[in-house]
Structures are given as C-alpha cells and as structure tokens.
Write a protein that holds these residues in place. Structure first.
Motif, PDB file in Angstrom:
ATOM      1  N   LEU A 221      -7.674   3.431   9.241  1.00  0.00           N
ATOM      2  CA  LEU A 221      -6.624   3.974   8.394  1.00  0.00           C
ATOM      3  C   LEU A 221      -6.188   2.891   7.416  1.00  0.00           C
ATOM      4  O   LEU A 221      -6.288   1.698   7.711  1.00  0.00           O
ATOM      5  CB  LEU A 221      -5.416   4.444   9.210  1.00  0.00           C
ATOM      6  CG  LEU A 221      -5.564   5.791   9.946  1.00  0.00           C
ATOM      7  CD1 LEU A 221      -6.285   5.609  11.263  1.00  0.00           C
ATOM      8  CD2 LEU A 221      -4.208   6.435  10.177  1.00  0.00           C
ATOM      9  N   VAL A 222      -5.672   3.305   6.269  1.00  0.00           N
ATOM     10  CA  VAL A 222      -5.318   2.347   5.225  1.00  0.00           C
ATOM     11  C   VAL A 222      -3.996   2.758   4.586  1.00  0.00           C
ATOM     12  O   VAL A 222      -3.677   3.948   4.494  1.00  0.00           O
ATOM     13  CB  VAL A 222      -6.436   2.280   4.162  1.00  0.00           C
ATOM     14  CG1 VAL A 222      -6.570   3.617   3.441  1.00  0.00           C
ATOM     15  CG2 VAL A 222      -6.185   1.170   3.153  1.00  0.00           C
ATOM     16  N   PHE A 223      -3.213   1.768   4.165  1.00  0.00           N
ATOM     17  CA  PHE A 223      -1.971   2.066   3.461  1.00  0.00           C
ATOM     18  C   PHE A 223      -2.283   2.342   1.994  1.00  0.00           C
ATOM     19  O   PHE A 223      -2.933   1.531   1.329  1.00  0.00           O
ATOM     20  CB  PHE A 223      -0.996   0.899   3.574  1.00  0.00           C
ATOM     21  CG  PHE A 223      -0.353   0.791   4.928  1.00  0.00           C
ATOM     22  CD1 PHE A 223       0.718   1.612   5.268  1.00  0.00           C
ATOM     23  CD2 PHE A 223      -0.815  -0.117   5.862  1.00  0.00           C
ATOM     24  CE1 PHE A 223       1.307   1.531   6.523  1.00  0.00           C
ATOM     25  CE2 PHE A 223      -0.228  -0.220   7.115  1.00  0.00           C
ATOM     26  CZ  PHE A 223       0.828   0.614   7.442  1.00  0.00           C
ATOM     27  N   PRO A 224      -1.805   3.467   1.477  1.00  0.00           N
ATOM     28  CA  PRO A 224      -2.097   3.833   0.084  1.00  0.00           C
ATOM     29  C   PRO A 224      -1.336   2.954  -0.909  1.00  0.00           C
ATOM     30  O   PRO A 224      -0.294   2.383  -0.584  1.00  0.00           O
ATOM     31  CB  PRO A 224      -1.635   5.284  -0.023  1.00  0.00           C
ATOM     32  CG  PRO A 224      -1.285   5.709   1.359  1.00  0.00           C
ATOM     33  CD  PRO A 224      -1.007   4.489   2.152  1.00  0.00           C
ATOM     34  N   GLN A 225      -1.857   2.910  -2.103  1.00  0.00           N
ATOM     35  CA  GLN A 225      -1.181   2.242  -3.200  1.00  0.00           C
ATOM     36  C   GLN A 225      -0.439   3.301  -4.015  1.00  0.00           C
ATOM     37  O   GLN A 225      -0.998   4.344  -4.347  1.00  0.00           O
ATOM     38  CB  GLN A 225      -2.204   1.511  -4.080  1.00  0.00           C
ATOM     39  CG  GLN A 225      -1.602   0.772  -5.260  1.00  0.00           C
ATOM     40  CD  GLN A 225      -2.663   0.078  -6.093  1.00  0.00           C
ATOM     41  OE1 GLN A 225      -3.787  -0.150  -5.624  1.00  0.00           O
ATOM     42  NE2 GLN A 225      -2.328  -0.250  -7.329  1.00  0.00           N
ATOM     43  N   ILE A 226       0.806   3.024  -4.326  1.00  0.00           N
ATOM     44  CA  ILE A 226       1.637   3.989  -5.046  1.00  0.00           C
ATOM     45  C   ILE A 226       1.622   3.662  -6.532  1.00  0.00           C
ATOM     46  O   ILE A 226       1.876   2.528  -6.943  1.00  0.00           O
ATOM     47  CB  ILE A 226       3.094   3.973  -4.536  1.00  0.00           C
ATOM     48  CG1 ILE A 226       3.135   4.103  -3.007  1.00  0.00           C
ATOM     49  CG2 ILE A 226       3.897   5.082  -5.204  1.00  0.00           C
ATOM     50  CD1 ILE A 226       2.518   5.353  -2.474  1.00  0.00           C
ATOM     51  N   GLU A 227       1.328   4.679  -7.334  1.00  0.00           N
ATOM     52  CA  GLU A 227       1.319   4.534  -8.786  1.00  0.00           C
ATOM     53  C   GLU A 227       2.657   5.019  -9.347  1.00  0.00           C
ATOM     54  O   GLU A 227       3.072   6.143  -9.080  1.00  0.00           O
ATOM     55  CB  GLU A 227       0.180   5.347  -9.398  1.00  0.00           C
ATOM     56  CG  GLU A 227      -1.193   4.711  -9.236  1.00  0.00           C
ATOM     57  CD  GLU A 227      -1.366   3.496 -10.126  1.00  0.00           C
ATOM     58  OE1 GLU A 227      -0.961   3.542 -11.300  1.00  0.00           O
ATOM     59  OE2 GLU A 227      -1.896   2.489  -9.640  1.00  0.00           O
ATOM     60  N   GLU A 228       3.313   4.176 -10.118  1.00  0.00           N
ATOM     61  CA  GLU A 228       4.582   4.569 -10.726  1.00  0.00           C
ATOM     62  C   GLU A 228       4.401   5.190 -12.104  1.00  0.00           C
ATOM     63  O   GLU A 228       5.262   5.914 -12.589  1.00  0.00           O
ATOM     64  CB  GLU A 228       5.498   3.353 -10.849  1.00  0.00           C
ATOM     65  CG  GLU A 228       6.158   2.949  -9.543  1.00  0.00           C
ATOM     66  CD  GLU A 228       7.227   1.908  -9.751  1.00  0.00           C
ATOM     67  OE1 GLU A 228       8.369   2.140  -9.297  1.00  0.00           O
ATOM     68  OE2 GLU A 228       6.934   0.864 -10.353  1.00  0.00           O
ATOM     69  N   LYS A 229       3.279   4.928 -12.740  1.00  0.00           N
ATOM     70  CA  LYS A 229       3.050   5.433 -14.088  1.00  0.00           C
ATOM     71  C   LYS A 229       2.722   6.925 -14.042  1.00  0.00           C
ATOM     72  O   LYS A 229       1.581   7.321 -13.840  1.00  0.00           O
ATOM     73  CB  LYS A 229       1.909   4.667 -14.759  1.00  0.00           C
ATOM     74  CG  LYS A 229       2.211   3.179 -14.964  1.00  0.00           C
ATOM     75  CD  LYS A 229       1.030   2.473 -15.614  1.00  0.00           C
ATOM     76  CE  LYS A 229       1.319   0.994 -15.813  1.00  0.00           C
ATOM     77  NZ  LYS A 229       0.165   0.281 -16.422  1.00  0.00           N
TER      78      LYS A 229
END
Length: 450
Positions: A221-229
C-alpha cells in the motif's frame, strides 16, 4: 470530503459488508474506544490537503514506535466505568468534600465495594497520563513536530497542572492513603472530568492510528500524493491499482484527465467492471481518510464528495421500484453537481430497471449532461454499446476489460483495463459452446418426425 452516504459506504465495502470490509482490514485496535475512533475515521472523510497529510505523517510515525504498553482493553473498560460514576454533590472545597465522604460513606458497605475500583482507577489514570507524557516528549525530542501531537500534549498538561509532583509519584507507585484517594477521586472525577475524558480520547486516537500502522506492515500500500492545483489537466493518476479484498488481484493503471473525466466502461457480466469501479473508488475514498491505498503510486485532486451506485436495490417500504430509486439517486447527484460540488461518481449498470431502448436513450442523455462538469469525475459502466460511436465523437473515454475466448479453456477473463469498446458476445459464444441450440433443434426434429 463532506458528502458521503450509506449507499456509497456499502458499495465500496467501507462498513458492514457481509464478509469483510475496510474497517476490518485496518482494524488492529486493542481498546473498544480505539475501534470506535477508527470507525469514526471511515464515516468522516477529510476535506483538506493539510488534514490528510497530517494523518499520513501520523500513521508513518506510528510505524516507528511501540505503544502497546499503553493499551489495555479491560483496563480502559474499567476506567470508562469509573468515569461514568455519578458526580458527587457539589462541595465548596476538597476539604468539605473529604469530610462529607468520611462522615457519610466511609463506613458504608457501598464505599468499601467502590474503594477498590476508585483506587485502581486513580492509579491507572496516573499511569496513562505519565505514559502519554513520556511518549509525546520522546516524539518531540526526536524531531517529530506534527501539530496534532502538540495538541495531544496540551491535554496532558491540563491534567498535570496544579498537581503536586510528590503526590503524583505516590499515585504512580499505587501507594497512597485514603485521604489522597478521596482527594484525587474528587479531582479526576469532578474538577478534571472533561480533561480526563480528553486524555482517553488521545489514547483512542493513538490506538486507531497505531492500528492502521500495524495493519499495513508488509503489504503493498502507498500514501497518495495530493494535488492542490485544481486547474491542472491531471485529476487522478494511479499506477498499479488493485482490489484490497482479492488475493493476487490484477493491477491496472488509471489516468483520468480533465479532458476525459467521464469514462464509459463496457463489457458483459463477470468481466470485472464492478470490481474495477470499487477498486478506483476505494483508492479515492482511502485518500480522503489520510490512509494508504492499494496501489504502487497515486496522485489525485481532492473532491467535495464521493458517490457510488453499484448495488442499488428496491425500496419496498417506500413502495419504490429499482428504476425509481435510480432516478432519485441521479436527481440527488444532479443537484449536488448543479450546486458546484466537485464530485467523484461511480455508476454501475445504470437504468437497468427499465427496458433496453429506454435505458439506452436515458444513458446517452445523462452522458451528454455530465460531460460539461469538468471539475468532477464520472465512471459509468454499461452493457449498452450501440451509443459508443456517438460517445467517441463527443470525446468520452471508452474503456473495457479484456476477455479471451478459447474453445479448450472457455472464457478467459484478463481483468486488464483497455481502451475501446467490448465487442465480444459472450452470451452467444457460451450458448454455442454448450450446444444449447443444437440440443433444442435435435429435440424439435425428433418431435416433428414422430
């Protein structure tokens, strides 16, 4: 994310699944309060990048520590019982409270019975407070400056303020007089009752987070990266997404851009359409919990809500048919979209409660309406393929799951996500392979000869 409903929770196997749900997967909690806290996480998805990344960091931090010594299921049950005892009548000071206790209760049988619970509880509260204080101080000294840990430490300080250190040591050593017992019973269960409750909640939060950290060890399992744009082209990118509840599950890559934010997924039953929708939906949902997702990598924007319509049934009590429930659900989603909400929407075999012609017309009209909402994502699955040429011209992303037909091995479901439209006629192929029509014709011929 503030918008989620019971239908979505059920369709994504978040809670109350007959076999296994997400809560079960992540649940390694020790205390009942910790499990309640974990369950609460699943019912309240987070709405900001800061909140999500904070919880991600906390879970990563909890993988590095050991707090099992602070967690005791039965001790916490006793402490909850202790804290739930009725508060004593108001006394202007601890001294008058002590005198009232001695004069009215000290010689009573009830006081003797309760004395064991009270004394043990005072000792255990002191141990928990001291243990949490040392744990949080150690985290700070090792450079962990997560803001929520600072908040936890403030709750500890509220308990310890105005407490005599020598008396506190006696409580820790479980060697204190009846006078101190009555004094700290009054302090813990009356004056600092709410603060003690906050200490318990800190412990339950840590139990829940420690549970998630334990459950994911050794798993992919992996922690997602959050996109603010939000104005960018990429909305969701997942590499190697797989279903959390399928052993040796096939992995698929998912890329959803603003220009193809509406997918039309075709294919027969058993090709894996519903499972794929649940897989992608689970990744998006877990992201909003601050939890790791079943994938090799993931990057996504955040949504105001998520809605899944996969196993929608009839509402017998309301006298509503399956099709009418579908109509009401689509209406609700339309109202959310019209209000400007950024939604992640899954619809599996929509309008199957009506005839094929009606469903085809309704599906085409719905797609035409949805394609203008570029800030949301729509994943629709259907058996209806005759509208695909029209959808292709309109720039809709057409997807299907690969199937191979083999005379010896039968139907081979690859579960691989592909671009295009499913063209295999599995029903006719199976009927011919099993010689169904041949058998019927033979019977008809024999009957005719007779």
């Amino acid at each position: 994310m503030s918008i989620v409903d019971k239908q979505t929770l059920a369709d994504l196997n978040v809670t109350n699944n007959r076999y296994k749900d997400m809560v079960d997967f992540f649940d390694c909690t020790v205390t009942l309060g910790g499990r309640d806290m974990l369950f609460g996480y699943f019912l309240e998805p987070l709405s900001s990048k800061w909140e999500i990344e904070c919880r991600q960091h906390l879970i990563l931090f909890m993988q590095e520590v050991e707090i099992s010594g602070l967690l005791d299921k039965y001790m916490m049950q006793d402490l909850e019982k202790y804290l739930s005892l009725p508060q004593e009548p108001y006394s202007p000071s601890r001294a008058t409270y002590y005198l009232e206790m001695v004069s009215t209760n000290f010689l009573s049988l009830d006081f003797k019975k309760r004395e064991i619970l009270v004394k043990r509880s005072i000792h255990e509260i002191a141990k928990i407070t001291d243990g949490l204080a040392h744990f949080l101080a150690s985290a700070k000294s090792n450079g962990h400056t997560i803001e929520i840990l600072e908040d936890y430490h403030k709750h500890i300080d509220c308990v310890l303020e105005e407490i005599d250190r020598d008396e506190f040591k006696q409580l820790l050593n479980n060697k204190f007089s009846k006078e101190l017992m009555i004094k700290y019973d009054y302090l813990f269960r009356n004056i600092k009752r709410n603060t003690i409750r906050e200490i318990f909640d800190v412990l339950y939060h840590l139990d829940a987070l420690f549970s998630v950290a334990k459950s994911i060890k050794g798993k992919n399992l992996v922690f997602p990266q959050i996109e603010e744009k939000t104005g960018g082209e990429d909305m969701i990118t997942i590499r190697g997404a797989y279903n959390l509840f399928i052993e040796d599950a096939i992995k698929n890559d998912v890329e959803i851009k603003k220009e193809n934010n509406l997918w039309y997924l075709t294919g027969a039953n058993m090709t894996g359409k519903s499972t794929l929708l649940k897989t992608i939906g689970s990744c998006v949902y877990l992201t909003h919990l601050g939890f790791p997702v079943p994938a090799d990598a993931m990057k996504t924007v955040l949504f105001d809500g998520i809605s899944a319509t996969i196993n929608l049934g009839d509402n017998i009590n309301a006298g509503a048919s399956h099709f009418f429930n579908e109509v009401l659900r689509v209406k609700h989603l339309a109202e959310l979209l019209a209000s400007g909400k950024r939604m992640f929407i899954l619809m599996d075999e929509l309008f199957k409660g009506t005839n094929h012609s009606d469903a085809s017309e309704a599906t085409l009209e719905l797609v035409n309406c949805l394609k203008g909402y570029k800030n949301s994502v729509f994943l629709l699955s259907s058996h209806i393929t005759e509208i695909c040429p029209i959808l292709y011209k309109d720039g809709i992303a057409l997807k299907y799951l690969g199937v191979q037909l083999d005379e010896m091995e039968g139907i081979i479901f690859t579960y691989r996500l592909l671009d295009g439209v499913a063209e295999e006629k599995l029903g006719m192929w199976l009927l011919h392979k099993e010689r169904v029509f041949e058998i019927l014709r033979k019977v008809n011929l024999e009957t005719g000869q007779n």
